[in-house]
Design an enzyme around this catalytic site. Structure first.
Site, short mmCIF file in Angstrom:
data_model
loop_
_atom_site.label_atom_id
_atom_site.label_comp_id
_atom_site.label_asym_id
_atom_site.label_seq_id
_atom_site.Cartn_x
_atom_site.Cartn_y
_atom_site.Cartn_z
N GLY A 148 0.82 -1.20 0.00
CA GLY A 148 0.00 0.00 0.00
C GLY A 148 0.86 1.25 0.00
O GLY A 148 2.07 1.21 0.27
N CYS A 149 0.22 2.37 -0.28
CA CYS A 149 0.97 3.63 -0.38
C CYS A 149 1.54 4.07 0.97
O CYS A 149 2.74 4.35 1.08
CB CYS A 149 0.09 4.71 -0.99
SG CYS A 149 -1.55 4.86 -0.25
N PHE A 150 0.70 4.11 2.00
CA PHE A 150 1.21 4.47 3.32
C PHE A 150 2.27 3.49 3.81
O PHE A 150 3.34 3.92 4.28
CB PHE A 150 0.07 4.56 4.34
CG PHE A 150 -0.78 5.79 4.24
CD1 PHE A 150 -0.24 7.06 4.40
CD2 PHE A 150 -2.14 5.69 4.01
CE1 PHE A 150 -1.02 8.20 4.32
CE2 PHE A 150 -2.94 6.82 3.93
CZ PHE A 150 -2.38 8.08 4.08
N THR A 152 4.36 1.70 2.21
CA THR A 152 5.62 1.88 1.49
C THR A 152 6.44 3.00 2.11
O THR A 152 7.63 2.83 2.42
CB THR A 152 5.35 2.18 0.00
OG1 THR A 152 4.72 1.05 -0.60
CG2 THR A 152 6.65 2.48 -0.74
#
EC number: 1.2.1.38
Length: 345
Positions: A148-150, A152
């Protein structure tokens, strides 16, 4: 190589298409959509007029398996958990950008995502695709759970200190901000312009689905870690994530020593840029790129560390990292197709 993209009309799918259009090892991209099948792709994304004349194809597993060599799944949660088992018989390598394959414990997934988990045999085959940390496992994987973005931004920020055993396992606080594109393309009241513009708000307090993903990975690195505190905020910008991470050192060290730990840890990771001591990144400095920029310091009065990690949520937080994993899986240079200069200003 023929590339398939399921969920091509979402922001993540469109970003994969943008990258793979000019990727040196992609001969063709075939685009699939359940919501817009038959439509011209440049009707959904007019910025692609004259760049593609493709039509969106229906999602039919057998047909897809017979016409592609590699598949990106960029559909919302719940789609991959249903489709991936159907591809098992065809031995197609898949990178999934949703959260469906990230959480190894099905009951944990179902608690946080409020939907049925993927079959356990699929979850067992999925490798977590945090490129800089899992290169060797990614090389031989059939299925990749793209982070996921967060997670990462957070995990790249935490890894050097967690893996070196330098920080208190009971004290990790993460204060993260994201641009609106992280919510996807489907309109909603919460991401309506009038609700977001000139506004700054916290959301999913103690309920964000990326919490167990972060905790699962940190505990794999060091099983002594306790649950984290993780809060997310929506800011009025299109792209970008800034994760500000607070933790506590076990032993005293100064900012220069901390910076050296990070620099050594990422010395062979092209896409992670560690700032010089006293310098901290801004989201604009990675906009449109696959870079993660990290700054770190310590408050010597309290022995507490501040780590600032920034990414473009659609690139390093989604499509860019997916293509980086594609490169690793296929024995290519990690930078192939990804050497975008950040857009500035």
């Amino acid at each position: 190589m023929k590339i398939g993209i399921i969920g091509a009309t979402g922001y993540g799918g469109a970003e994969i298409m943008r990258i793979m259009r000019t990727h040196p090892y992609a001969d063709e991209c075939i685009l699939y959509s359940s919501s817009d099948e038959g439509a011209r792709y440049d009707a959904a994304y007019p910025h692609l007029v004259k760049l593609t004349d493709q039509h969106l194809q229906p999602i039919e597993v057998k047909r897809i398996a017979n016409e592609i060599d590699f598949l990106f799944m960029a559909a919302p949660p719940g789609i991959s958990s249903r489709l991936t088992p159907q591809f098992d018989a065809y031995d197609i390598p898949i990178i999934d950008l949703s959260g469906d394959l990230r959480i190894q414990n099905p009951s944990v997934y179902e608690k946080w995502y409020k939907r049925e988990a993927a079959p356990e045999h699929v979850l067992q085959k999925a490798v977590y695709g945090l490129s800089e940390l899992n290169r060797e496992d990614i090389k031989t994987a059939q299925y990749i759970a793209n982070p996921g973005c967060f997670p990462t931004a957070v995990l790249l920020g935490l890894a050097p200190l967690v893996k070196s055993g330098s920080i208190n396992e009971s004290f990790v606080i993460i204060d993260a901000k994201t641009g609106v594109s992280g919510a996807g393309r489907k309109p909603s009241m919460g991401t309506h312009f009038s609700e977001v513009n000139d506004n700054f708000k916290i959301y999913k307090v103690n309920e964000h689905q990326h919490t167990p993903e972060i905790e699962q990975t940190v505990k794999q690195w060091n099983s002594a870690f306790k649950p984290i505190t993780f809060s997310t905020h929506l800011v009025p910008m299109t792209r970008g994530i800034m994760a500000t991470i607070y933790t506590e050192l076990k032993d005293s060290m100064d900012a220069e020593q901390l910076q050296l730990i990070f620099s050594k840890f990422y010395k062979d990771s092209y896409f992670v840029r560690v700032r010089e001591t006293g310098s901290f990144p801004a989201t604009k400095e990675v906009y449109g790129s696959n870079f993660c920029d990290i700054g770190v310091t310590v408050d010597e009065r309290t022995n507490r560390v501040t780590i600032v990690s920034v990414i473009d949520n659609l690139m390093k937080g989604a499509a860019g990292q997916a293509v980086q994993n594609f490169n690793i899986m296929n024995g290519l240079s990690e930078t192939a197709g990804l050497e975008f200069t950040p857009i500035y200003p």
